[in-house]
Design an enzyme around this catalytic site. Structure first.
Site, PDB file in Angstrom:
ATOM      1  N   MET A 117      12.267  24.235   0.849  1.00 29.26           N
ATOM      2  CA  MET A 117      11.380  23.885  -0.257  1.00 29.26           C
ATOM      3  C   MET A 117      12.241  22.673  -1.126  1.00 29.26           C
ATOM      4  SD  MET A 117       7.612  24.689  -2.614  1.00 29.26           S
ATOM      5  CE  MET A 117       7.099  25.319  -1.264  1.00 29.26           C
ATOM      6  N   ARG A 149     -10.939  -0.021  14.968  1.00 29.60           N
ATOM      7  CA  ARG A 149     -10.716   0.948  14.293  1.00 29.60           C
ATOM      8  C   ARG A 149     -11.604   0.691  12.740  1.00 29.60           C
ATOM      9  NH1 ARG A 149      -4.747   1.664  11.073  1.00 29.60           N
ATOM     10  NH2 ARG A 149      -5.692  -0.070  10.705  1.00 29.60           N
ATOM     11  N   LYS A 169       0.587  -1.353   0.236  1.00 37.80           N
ATOM     12  CA  LYS A 169       0.213  -0.094  -0.244  1.00 37.80           C
ATOM     13  C   LYS A 169       0.512   1.212  -0.072  1.00 37.80           C
ATOM     14  CE  LYS A 169      -0.389  -0.265   4.696  1.00 37.80           C
ATOM     15  NZ  LYS A 169      -1.478  -0.190   5.924  1.00 37.80           N
ATOM     16  N   TYR A 177      15.852  30.410   5.434  1.00 39.63           N
ATOM     17  CA  TYR A 177      15.190  31.849   5.725  1.00 39.63           C
ATOM     18  C   TYR A 177      15.177  31.537   7.478  1.00 39.63           C
ATOM     19  CZ  TYR A 177      12.554  30.599   1.298  1.00 39.63           C
ATOM     20  OH  TYR A 177      11.950  30.559  -0.639  1.00 39.63           O
TER      21      TYR A 177
HETATM   22  C1  LIG Z   1      -0.092  -1.581   6.792  1.00 44.20           C
HETATM   23  C2  LIG Z   1      -0.949  -2.800   7.355  1.00 44.20           C
HETATM   24  C3  LIG Z   1       0.099  -4.100   7.222  1.00 44.20           C
HETATM   25  C4  LIG Z   1       1.326  -4.110   7.153  1.00 44.20           C
HETATM   26  O1  LIG Z   1       2.047  -3.263   8.279  1.00 44.20           O
HETATM   27  P1  LIG Z   1       3.062  -3.561   9.321  1.00 44.20           P
HETATM   28  O2  LIG Z   1       3.376  -2.681  10.489  1.00 44.20           O
HETATM   29  O3  LIG Z   1       3.898  -2.381   8.074  1.00 44.20           O
HETATM   30  O4  LIG Z   1       4.203  -4.369   9.097  1.00 44.20           O
HETATM   31  C5  LIG Z   1      -0.405  -4.985   8.112  1.00 44.20           C
HETATM   32  N1  LIG Z   1      -2.282  -4.974   7.927  1.00 44.20           N
HETATM   33  C6  LIG Z   1      -3.068  -4.517   7.711  1.00 44.20           C
HETATM   34  C7  LIG Z   1      -4.806  -4.883   7.572  1.00 44.20           C
HETATM   35  C8  LIG Z   1      -2.109  -2.722   7.184  1.00 44.20           C
HETATM   36  O5  LIG Z   1      -2.958  -1.967   6.429  1.00 44.20           O
END
Ligand SMILES: *Cc1c(COP(=O)(O)O)cnc(C)c1O
Length: 375
Positions: A311, A134, A36, A263
């Site tokens: 930036m 969650r 992801k 800056y």
């Molecule tokens: C991001 C995520 C993971 C992976 O977690 P890590 O701590 O990066 O290994 C696993 N399961 C779900 C549902 C996630 O959202």
């Protein structure tokens, strides 16, 4: 020379990490790396092939678009979308052939309708909230109800019941163990009705920390990128950092005492010194919080980021006798000779975690894949 800055993605290290994690699993446990957020900022398009080659059984993503992206380079690998899908995203996810997460009766009904309309059978992973607070339903009876719906609708297939840990990276394992036991208990009941249903829970920390968390499938993210889920040195777990982040010296100038860089004049030379300007800044993901706090490597030595991160540029105090020259490589994350800056170390002055450091490298920075050849 490359433009401004680049992130190098060491695909040999990525393959090594995937194999290392796989070696910790029993034969029948599936490995489902999480790609992801553009593979935690590493560039999903670079990472998919290496991860698949090194033995991933399935790939997890958070969104429908991410599923489509992974599918575009991996036509056959099973996919799982772990995140919440808006009704308008469902078709995109299921057309990519992804399994989806579900925890709500209304969502399952919409999913079933859309699967039917598309003439597909969609794998459903029913999410049980054992304590993350969650996504998912905290009600075990509702999990079983949703499982029944998935198991009986002709366009759905009950694939799994799963959960996600809130504290697997913490030293105190009691809450992780409670969550694990809740899933195990419900899993046992579910299997009386659905002997084939799989269970899964483990992120990287739980994969490394407790074999009893592995169940039928594990979902490591951060560890496959060679970062430590516990925020320490990834080498402790035989993991190799995959991403390094580089720029180069665009100018070197002599500074007299009292001259300032950047800056707000937040840094001023106290004695004669030399200052390098490096064309990388918060627009590239070098966080402004590193102003006068971060470090970089040049010529195998550590130097402080001196002055405010802007930036497009940072400035670095080289000291009076420096031989650093225009064009020398600057490493913000990664190693030069004996010296290394880990994402875990960059996170400390920012009061954040390695995950956010690599996710924060902006799209302006090209990701360059290295070591594409198998090995
Ligand atoms: C991001 C995520 C993971 C992976 O977690 P890590 O701590 O990066 O290994 C696993 N399961 C779900 C549902 C996630 O959202």
């Amino acid at each position: 020379m490359y433009e401004r800055a680049e992130a190098r993605i060491d695909l040999a290290a990525l393959r090594h990490n995937v194999r290392e994690l796989k070696s910790r699993l029993a034969e029948d446990v599936e490995l489902c790396p999480v790609l992801k957020a553009d593979a935690y900022g590493h560039g999903a398009l670079h990472c998919v092939g290496a991860v698949a080659e090194a033995g991933a059984d399935r790939i997890a993503v958070a969104t429908a678009k991410e599923a489509v992206l992974v599918r575009s380079v991996a036509p056959d690998i099973p996919l799982l979308v772990v995140g919440a899908l808006a009704p308008g995203e469902i078709e995109m996810a299921i057309s990519a052939g992804a399994d989806v997460a579900a925890w709500d009766p209304g969502f399952i009904a919409t999913l079933a309708e859309q699967a039917q309309a598309a003439g597909l059978v969609v794998g459903v992973h029913v999410k049980y909230d054992t304590g993350m607070g969650r996504l998912g339903t905290p009600d075990p009876e509702q999990v079983l109800e949703l499982a029944r719906t998935a198991a009986t609708h002709p366009n759905l297939r009950l694939a799994a019941i799963w959960t996600h840990f809130a504290t697997a990276d913490e030293e105190d394992t009691s809450f992780r163990d409670l969550q694990r036991d809740r899933l195990a208990e419900l899993g046992e009941r579910a299997r009386r009705e659905f002997p084939e249903v799989k269970l899964h829970a483990a992120n990287s920390a739980a994969l490394i920390g407790d074999e009893a968390c592995h169940f039928d499938l594990v979902r490591p993210g951060v560890a496959i990128y060679g970062m430590d889920p516990f925020g320490n040195d990834p080498a402790d777990h035989n993991l190799r950092p995959v991403l390094s982040f580089h720029s180069w010296v665009a100018s070197v100038r002599d500074f007299e005492p009292g001259m300032s860089a950047g800056y707000g004049r937040t840094w001023q030379a106290e004695a004669p010194t030399r200052v390098a300007a490096v064309p990388v800044g918060y627009g590239d993901g070098v966080r402004r919080g590193l102003s006068n706090r971060g470090e970089v490597l040049i010529g195998g030595r550590r130097y402080p980021i001196s002055g405010t991160v802007s930036m497009d540029n940072i400035t670095v105090d080289l000291g009076p006798d420096s031989t650093v020259r225009v064009g020398d490589e600057v490493t913000l994350i990664g190693s030069q000779g004996e010296e290394a800056i880990l994402a875990e170390q960059v996170a400390i002055p920012l009061d954040t975690i390695n995950y956010e450091v690599t996710c924060g490298i902006s799209p302006r920075v090209p990701r360059v894949g290295l070591g594409a050849q198998a090995g």
